[in-house]
Design a protein around this motif. Structure first.
Motif, mmCIF file in Angstrom:
data_model
loop_
_atom_site.group_PDB
_atom_site.id
_atom_site.type_symbol
_atom_site.label_atom_id
_atom_site.label_comp_id
_atom_site.label_asym_id
_atom_site.label_seq_id
_atom_site.Cartn_x
_atom_site.Cartn_y
_atom_site.Cartn_z
ATOM 1 N N LEU A 50 -27.491 -101.395 11.297
ATOM 2 C CA LEU A 50 -26.364 -100.686 10.680
ATOM 3 C C LEU A 50 -25.128 -101.584 10.648
ATOM 4 O O LEU A 50 -24.436 -101.675 9.626
ATOM 5 N N ALA A 51 -24.859 -102.254 11.768
ATOM 6 C CA ALA A 51 -23.675 -103.109 11.819
ATOM 7 C C ALA A 51 -23.790 -104.238 10.796
ATOM 8 O O ALA A 51 -22.818 -104.576 10.113
ATOM 9 N N ARG A 52 -24.978 -104.780 10.670
ATOM 10 C CA ARG A 52 -25.165 -105.856 9.681
ATOM 11 C C ARG A 52 -25.003 -105.360 8.260
ATOM 12 O O ARG A 52 -24.668 -106.130 7.358
ATOM 13 N N ALA A 53 -25.252 -104.062 8.058
ATOM 14 C CA ALA A 53 -25.062 -103.475 6.728
ATOM 15 C C ALA A 53 -23.619 -103.025 6.526
ATOM 16 O O ALA A 53 -23.291 -102.418 5.501
ATOM 17 N N GLY A 54 -22.772 -103.283 7.523
ATOM 18 C CA GLY A 54 -21.356 -102.932 7.390
ATOM 19 C C GLY A 54 -21.074 -101.465 7.640
ATOM 20 O O GLY A 54 -20.023 -100.945 7.253
ATOM 21 N N ILE A 55 -21.996 -100.777 8.313
ATOM 22 C CA ILE A 55 -21.822 -99.345 8.583
ATOM 23 C C ILE A 55 -21.359 -99.164 10.025
ATOM 24 O O ILE A 55 -21.944 -99.726 10.955
ATOM 25 N N ASP A 56 -20.312 -98.375 10.169
ATOM 26 C CA ASP A 56 -19.711 -98.133 11.487
ATOM 27 C C ASP A 56 -20.717 -97.396 12.376
ATOM 28 O O ASP A 56 -21.199 -96.320 12.022
ATOM 29 N N ALA A 57 -21.038 -97.958 13.526
ATOM 30 C CA ALA A 57 -22.048 -97.351 14.397
ATOM 31 C C ALA A 57 -21.597 -97.410 15.854
ATOM 32 O O ALA A 57 -21.083 -98.430 16.327
ATOM 33 N N LEU A 58 -21.802 -96.303 16.535
ATOM 34 C CA LEU A 58 -21.543 -96.215 17.978
ATOM 35 C C LEU A 58 -22.836 -95.784 18.655
ATOM 36 O O LEU A 58 -23.423 -94.758 18.286
ATOM 37 N N LEU A 59 -23.301 -96.562 19.617
ATOM 38 C CA LEU A 59 -24.513 -96.209 20.374
ATOM 39 C C LEU A 59 -24.083 -95.706 21.743
ATOM 40 O O LEU A 59 -23.299 -96.369 22.431
ATOM 41 N N ILE A 60 -24.597 -94.540 22.133
ATOM 42 C CA ILE A 60 -24.353 -94.084 23.502
ATOM 43 C C ILE A 60 -25.673 -94.042 24.268
ATOM 44 O O ILE A 60 -26.719 -93.672 23.728
ATOM 45 N N GLU A 61 -25.587 -94.448 25.515
ATOM 46 C CA GLU A 61 -26.760 -94.490 26.402
ATOM 47 C C GLU A 61 -26.368 -93.814 27.709
ATOM 48 O O GLU A 61 -25.376 -94.210 28.326
ATOM 49 N N GLN A 62 -27.168 -92.830 28.110
ATOM 50 C CA GLN A 62 -26.775 -92.058 29.287
ATOM 51 C C GLN A 62 -26.850 -92.881 30.582
ATOM 52 O O GLN A 62 -26.112 -92.626 31.523
ATOM 53 N N ALA A 63 -27.742 -93.858 30.623
ATOM 54 C CA ALA A 63 -27.893 -94.694 31.826
ATOM 55 C C ALA A 63 -27.375 -96.093 31.499
ATOM 56 O O ALA A 63 -26.184 -96.268 31.262
ATOM 57 N N THR A 64 -28.278 -97.063 31.512
ATOM 58 C CA THR A 64 -27.909 -98.416 31.085
ATOM 59 C C THR A 64 -28.878 -98.831 29.988
ATOM 60 O O THR A 64 -29.979 -98.298 29.883
ATOM 61 N N LEU A 65 -28.474 -99.779 29.180
ATOM 62 C CA LEU A 65 -29.342 -100.283 28.123
ATOM 63 C C LEU A 65 -30.701 -100.677 28.701
ATOM 64 O O LEU A 65 -30.758 -101.267 29.795
ATOM 65 N N ASN A 66 -31.765 -100.330 27.985
ATOM 66 C CA ASN A 66 -33.119 -100.758 28.376
ATOM 67 C C ASN A 66 -33.627 -100.053 29.635
ATOM 68 O O ASN A 66 -34.579 -100.514 30.268
ATOM 69 N N ALA A 67 -32.966 -98.946 30.028
ATOM 70 C CA ALA A 67 -33.373 -98.244 31.251
ATOM 71 C C ALA A 67 -34.645 -97.431 31.050
ATOM 72 O O ALA A 67 -35.314 -97.076 32.024
ATOM 73 N N GLY A 68 -34.986 -97.114 29.818
ATOM 74 C CA GLY A 68 -36.158 -96.287 29.549
ATOM 75 C C GLY A 68 -37.407 -97.121 29.301
ATOM 76 O O GLY A 68 -37.560 -98.230 29.850
ATOM 77 N N VAL A 126 -21.749 -93.314 12.264
ATOM 78 C CA VAL A 126 -23.101 -93.026 12.754
ATOM 79 C C VAL A 126 -23.109 -93.111 14.287
ATOM 80 O O VAL A 126 -22.751 -94.141 14.863
ATOM 81 N N LEU A 127 -23.524 -92.019 14.903
ATOM 82 C CA LEU A 127 -23.694 -91.994 16.364
ATOM 83 C C LEU A 127 -25.178 -92.166 16.664
ATOM 84 O O LEU A 127 -26.007 -91.379 16.193
ATOM 85 N N GLN A 179 -18.441 -87.986 28.327
ATOM 86 C CA GLN A 179 -17.119 -88.629 28.279
ATOM 87 C C GLN A 179 -16.226 -87.984 27.224
ATOM 88 O O GLN A 179 -15.286 -88.608 26.747
ATOM 89 N N GLY A 180 -16.572 -86.769 26.804
ATOM 90 C CA GLY A 180 -15.736 -86.077 25.830
ATOM 91 C C GLY A 180 -16.388 -85.994 24.460
ATOM 92 O O GLY A 180 -17.458 -86.560 24.234
ATOM 93 N N PRO A 181 -15.720 -85.294 23.529
ATOM 94 C CA PRO A 181 -16.323 -85.087 22.204
ATOM 95 C C PRO A 181 -16.244 -86.332 21.331
ATOM 96 O O PRO A 181 -15.329 -87.137 21.442
ATOM 97 N N VAL A 182 -17.253 -86.466 20.465
ATOM 98 C CA VAL A 182 -17.297 -87.566 19.499
ATOM 99 C C VAL A 182 -17.526 -86.940 18.124
ATOM 100 O O VAL A 182 -18.484 -86.196 17.937
ATOM 101 N N ARG A 183 -16.647 -87.247 17.162
ATOM 102 C CA ARG A 183 -16.904 -86.804 15.786
ATOM 103 C C ARG A 183 -17.769 -87.856 15.105
ATOM 104 O O ARG A 183 -17.436 -89.048 15.144
ATOM 105 N N ALA A 184 -18.855 -87.402 14.486
ATOM 106 C CA ALA A 184 -19.773 -88.349 13.845
ATOM 107 C C ALA A 184 -20.195 -87.810 12.478
ATOM 108 O O ALA A 184 -20.462 -86.614 12.337
ATOM 109 N N GLY A 185 -20.248 -88.698 11.505
ATOM 110 C CA GLY A 185 -20.725 -88.302 10.184
ATOM 111 C C GLY A 185 -22.227 -88.073 10.192
ATOM 112 O O GLY A 185 -22.740 -87.126 9.613
ATOM 113 N N ARG A 186 -22.928 -88.969 10.882
ATOM 114 C CA ARG A 186 -24.383 -88.885 10.999
ATOM 115 C C ARG A 186 -24.776 -89.113 12.457
ATOM 116 O O ARG A 186 -24.027 -89.757 13.200
ATOM 117 N N ILE A 187 -25.946 -88.616 12.820
ATOM 118 C CA ILE A 187 -26.467 -88.854 14.175
ATOM 119 C C ILE A 187 -27.896 -89.365 14.058
ATOM 120 O O ILE A 187 -28.697 -88.816 13.293
#
Ligand SMILES: Cc1cc2nc3c(=O)[nH]c(=O)nc-3n(C[C@H](O)[C@H](O)[C@H](O)COP(=O)(O)OP(=O)(O)OC[C@H]3O[C@@H](n4cnc5c(N)ncnc54)[C@H](O)[C@@H]3O)c2cc1C
Length: 386
Positions: free
Chosen positions: A21-39, A5-6, A201-209
């Motif tokens: 998701l992580a607590r449910a054991g599901i692989d998750a990657l979060l991307i943020e274009q700036a910094t966390l909490n910037a919005g 999951v992206l 930073q390049g391509p990311v393959r993701a099952g879900r977004i």
């Protein structure tokens, strides 16, 4: 950076989803274009709302309020999660729910407040009408000439500077990956299912977004040709110097936009959705002095002790807004694996429940809510944003 999951967006919706998701054991990657909490998640006024917003009730009417009312159940569930988070992630989140007061300027406004309260109670929210005397007994800091009001006991506040970073730390501790400074640029659907996300930073393959891009969520949806009529609206907030603790409620006013609370450090946060300015060419936000003055005037009229306090800072930010004010949650029909995680206007309040619902849906479990009012399907025939 390939992932099951992206999650796109490092605000409260994205961070809460990553943690769940992580607590449910599901692989998750979060991307943020700036910094966390910037919005918006790091720039909001920290109110934890449950009630139907009064200015919109007056301007949009009872039919709108009834259509909006299912959102109350989500806000109440989110408030319960805020308490759990406060206990789990520590006192730094400053979660406190001492009640929200909707204050009438004069007795004539009590009818509107009562009509709104009836819809809220029908939706399961405790709201109690208060006479002027009862209101002043509960909140002696209010101006003496108020006309009465209503109390919603479950409402309150939390610290927006700390909540999303704390959720993100908890997500990482549970196994999620977070990459800051990585912008999603385009999404392609893969023939056998899933996606290739093109990032800075390049391509990311993701099952879900999961699209948790806040005010930019329409642009992310557009990458897949998905309509999402959501905009970023520039609004602003003010904070005063510290004062000795004298008010612990969240205060609204029926005669002018206001959300008002005293933070744990003694400062007064004064907001309520007053407009800021956005330069059309650069997108740059700036304060509108008339909004600062108007907001402070309303706050001082309702709580006179604010008048002598010095203003320390005012700032503008974009709030994610939809016309019907309802969240947009779930998988987009016709685009399997593409989920929207948007809680507009009051998405600080809604962040924890957004994360819980998205994780339950992605795990294939029943989130326990009727999500039809919040389905992205309601926009199936809307134009895709230009
Ligand atoms: C001034 C103000 C006051 C408010 N007051 C309150 C309040 O008191 N109570 C309340 O409940 N709500 C309040 N809100 C609303 C609330 O802050 C938002 O609804 C909520 O924070 C939205 O959270 P989010 O995670 O969806 O979006 P955001 O916090 O905006 O996060 C989205 C993130 O996505 C990132 N992003 C966008 N596009 C991309 C991309 N292509 N690639 C990678 N990353 C991307 C952005 O950089 C951003 O960090 C307020 C909002 C504002 C602006």
């Amino acid at each position: 950076m390939d992932t099951d999951v992206l999650i796109v967006g490092g605000g409260i919706a994205g961070a809460a989803t990553a943690r769940e998701l992580a607590r449910a054991g599901i692989d998750a990657l979060l991307i943020e274009q700036a910094t966390l909490n910037a919005g918006a998640s790091g720039a909001n006024a920290g109110s934890l709302h449950a009630q139907i917003p009064h200015p919109e009730f007056v301007s949009l009417g009872e039919d709108w309020a009834r259509a909006y009312a299912p959102t109350i159940a989500l806000k109440q569930a989110s408030l319960a999660l805020w308490h759990e988070l406060g206990a789990e992630l520590g006192p730094d989140l400053e979660v406190a729910t001492k009640g929200g007061l909707l204050v009438a300027a004069h007795a004539g406004q009590m009818r509107d407040i009562a009509r709104k309260g009836a819809i809220e109670r029908a939706a399961g929210l405790a709201v109690e009408m208060l006479s002027r005397t009862e209101l002043l007994r509960l909140a002696p800091y209010l101006a003496e000439d108020v006309g009465g009001g209503a109390v919603c006991p479950v409402e309150g506040k939390a610290n927006p500077l700390r909540a999303t970073p704390a959720l993100a730390r908890a997500a990482v501790a549970a196994g999620a990956r977070i990459r800051q400074g990585v912008a999603l640029l385009a999404i392609e659907r893969r023939a056998g299912g899933g996606f290739i996300a093109q990032t800075s930073q390049g391509p990311v393959r993701a099952g879900r977004i999961v699209n948790a891009a806040g005010a930019n969520a329409a642009a992310v949806a557009r990458m897949l040709g998905v309509p999402l009529p959501l905009e970023g609206f520039p609004i602003q907030v003010n904070v005063t110097e510290r004062a000795a603790p004298f008010m612990d409620h969240l205060v609204y006013y029926a005669s002018g936009r206001l959300s008002l609370k005293q933070a744990q450090n003694g400062t007064l946060l004064i907001g309520g959705g007053w407009p800021a300015a956005r330069d059309a060419a650069s997108g740059r936000l700036s304060l509108l002095p008339q909004s600062v003055a108007g907001n402070l005037a309303v706050a001082s009229a309702v709580v006179p002790a604010i008048a002598p306090l010095r203003l320390v800072r005012s700032w503008p930010a974009l709030v994610n807004g939809t016309a019907d004010w309802k969240p947009v949650l779930g998988e987009v029909p016709g685009v399997p694996g593409f989920y929207i995680a948007v809680f507009p206007w009051m998405g600080f309040t809604g962040g924890p429940i957004v994360g819980r619902i998205l994780a339950e849906l992605i795990a294939g479990r029943d989130p326990g809510f009727d999500l039809r009012p919040f389905s992205p399907a309601r926009y199936a025939h809307s134009p895709v944003a230009a």
